[in-house]
Design a protein around this motif. Structure first.
Motif, short mmCIF file in Angstrom:
data_model
loop_
_atom_site.label_atom_id
_atom_site.label_comp_id
_atom_site.label_asym_id
_atom_site.label_seq_id
_atom_site.Cartn_x
_atom_site.Cartn_y
_atom_site.Cartn_z
N PHE A 1 -4.67 -3.35 -1.57
CA PHE A 1 -5.61 -4.09 -1.21
C PHE A 1 -6.97 -3.49 -1.26
N LYS A 2 -7.04 -2.19 -1.00
CA LYS A 2 -8.32 -1.54 -0.93
C LYS A 2 -8.71 -0.57 -2.19
N GLY A 3 -7.89 -0.62 -3.25
CA GLY A 3 -7.93 0.25 -4.24
C GLY A 3 -7.94 -0.70 -5.48
N ASP A 4 -7.11 -0.29 -6.39
CA ASP A 4 -7.10 -1.05 -7.73
C ASP A 4 -5.74 -1.54 -7.68
N PRO A 5 -5.58 -2.90 -7.47
CA PRO A 5 -4.22 -3.60 -7.16
C PRO A 5 -3.39 -3.40 -8.61
N GLU A 6 -4.13 -3.53 -9.74
CA GLU A 6 -3.20 -3.58 -10.97
C GLU A 6 -2.45 -2.33 -11.07
N LYS A 7 -3.26 -1.33 -10.93
CA LYS A 7 -2.52 0.03 -10.91
C LYS A 7 -1.50 0.45 -9.91
N GLU A 8 -1.98 0.13 -8.76
CA GLU A 8 -1.24 0.57 -7.45
C GLU A 8 -0.17 -0.34 -7.12
N ALA A 9 -0.43 -1.67 -7.04
CA ALA A 9 0.51 -2.69 -7.07
C ALA A 9 1.52 -2.76 -8.16
N GLY A 10 0.94 -2.59 -9.37
CA GLY A 10 1.68 -2.38 -10.60
C GLY A 10 2.70 -1.59 -10.51
#
Length: 183
Positions: free
Chosen positions: A59-68
């Motif tokens: 939520f506080k970073g890069d959702p596509e990269k981190e949640a991905g």
């Protein structure tokens, strides 16, 4: 968070709870007999905290990269067994007569006529559902894009009446709550 109190002992972690029920109650095992599937179940349940941490951090970073990365983990796990759309394949489900912890007897996840309870799936799907709603609405991130196994898994779980009873009723309320609490 599921927990069980039995003989003066309180067990709260999912994997510990499953092992305790298996050792202390009669009936079919809650874990697969297949050693590989048993090991996979333990790995999946051990990873849930990290999975959730990665999603909240996104939520506080890069959702596509981190949640991905978190959703890629599930996609890879879903590829392991080709006998069904669930994390441990289709073979592992429990039916009437199985060991059922008391906390589950009064849960919408328990259906007296047919218990389709996939421990690893149940550990993940509430988070996946909520994060799918939030990431799509706030970041326009589609968690199932390029993840056909994850898409099929979500679709199959959405067919289970017991699971449908636990779904988010108001997605907008969830989005607003997550925005206020985590952003």
């Amino acid at each position: 968070v599921p927990s069980l109190e039995h003989n003066g002992k309180i067990i709260g972690e999912s994997l510990d709870l499953i092992k305790y029920v298996d050792c202390n109650f009669e009936g079919p095992s809650l874990v697969p007999n297949d050693p590989d599937k048993k090991r996979t179940l333990e790995e999946l349940l051990s990873y849930t905290d990290k999975f959730v941490e990665m999603l909240f951090a996104s939520f506080k970073g890069d959702p596509e990269k981190e949640a991905g990365a978190a959703f890629n983990y599930l996609e890879d796990a879903l590829k392991k067994y080709d006998d069904g759309p669930f994390l441990l394949g289709r073979d592992f489900s429990l039916f009437r007569g199985a060991k059922v912890p008391a906390y589950l007897l009064h849960s919408p996840l328990y259906d007296m006529d047919e218990l389709k309870f996939f421990e690893a799936d149940i550990a993940y799907i509430p988070f996946v559902e909520r994060f799918q709603i939030f990431l799509s609405e706030v970041f326009k991130y589609d968690i199932i894009a390029g993840r056909p196994k994850l898409a099929a898994w979500i679709e199959e779980l959405n067919k289970i009446d017991a699971y449908k009873q636990t779904k988010i009723v108001d997605p907008k309320q969830l989005v607003e709550y997550y925005k206020q609490r985590f952003m």
